[in-house]
Design an enzyme around this catalytic site. Structure first.
Site, mmCIF file in Angstrom:
data_model
loop_
_atom_site.group_PDB
_atom_site.id
_atom_site.type_symbol
_atom_site.label_atom_id
_atom_site.label_comp_id
_atom_site.label_asym_id
_atom_site.label_seq_id
_atom_site.Cartn_x
_atom_site.Cartn_y
_atom_site.Cartn_z
ATOM 1 C CG ASP A 271 -0.325 0.037 2.525
ATOM 2 O OD1 ASP A 271 0.915 0.112 2.604
ATOM 3 O OD2 ASP A 271 -1.057 -0.022 3.536
ATOM 4 C CG ASP B 114 -1.425 -8.597 4.187
ATOM 5 O OD1 ASP B 114 -1.143 -9.227 3.148
ATOM 6 O OD2 ASP B 114 -2.233 -7.652 4.207
#
Length: 173
Positions: free
Chosen positions: A29, A136
């Site tokens: 991100d 993650d």
């Protein structure tokens, strides 16, 4: 009867090993993250890959901070060795390719349960696939060139020197 008690003893010893399995996904991100690694303009470049086989990851709440913190959790900067088990959590979750391969990850972000309950369980809970922990992994492609969301066994380890030094740049250090 003694044999039965021996079997029960083995079963109780074997159970904690199951707790050392986790699901994985990957994300990118470009943001600072919940351990304060980066600036207002984005993540530090090292967060995309500290060195060969060493990555950063957002950990589920139990890995990030069991007390429920969402900023500078107690697990920030903690490293884990992940060993690919060769399968993914479900038939549509990824291939799980790379059986037996090992990488190291440093927790630099939180994978919160809110909005991610499929993968990231609450402390003491399980995700949709029955696992109590999730990593993650920050990556723009397949981790290690082949990892596609495998289930992993994980062990807390000392961070490699490069990772420990990089983490010193983070707000939460």
């Amino acid at each position: 009867m003694k044999f039965l008690y021996s079997l029960l003893g083995i079963a109780s010893v074997a159970s904690p090993a199951l707790a050392a399995l986790a699901t994985t996904t990957r994300y990118y991100d470009g943001q600072e993250g919940a351990c304060g690694c980066g600036t207002s303009s984005g993540a530090y470049s090292w967060q995309l890959g500290i060195s060969s086989g060493v990555y950063t990851a957002a950990g589920s709440q139990s890995l990030y901070d069991t007390g429920g913190s969402s900023w500078c959790g107690a697990g920030c900067g903690t490293c884990y060795q992940l060993t690919n088990q060769g399968y993914s959590a479900c038939s549509t979750c990824g291939t799980g390719a790379g059986s037996g391969q090992t990488i190291t990850v440093m927790v630099t972000n939180l994978c919160p349960n809110n909005g991610n309950a499929q993968w990231c369980p609450k402390v003491g809970g399980l995700n949709q696939y029955g696992y109590s922990a999730h990593f993650d992994i920050m990556s723009t492609g397949l981790v290690g060139g082949v990892w596609d969301n495998p289930v992993v066994s994980y062990t807390k380890v000392a961070c490699p020197t490069t990772a420990a030094n990089d983490y010193k740049q983070c707000v939460c250090y």
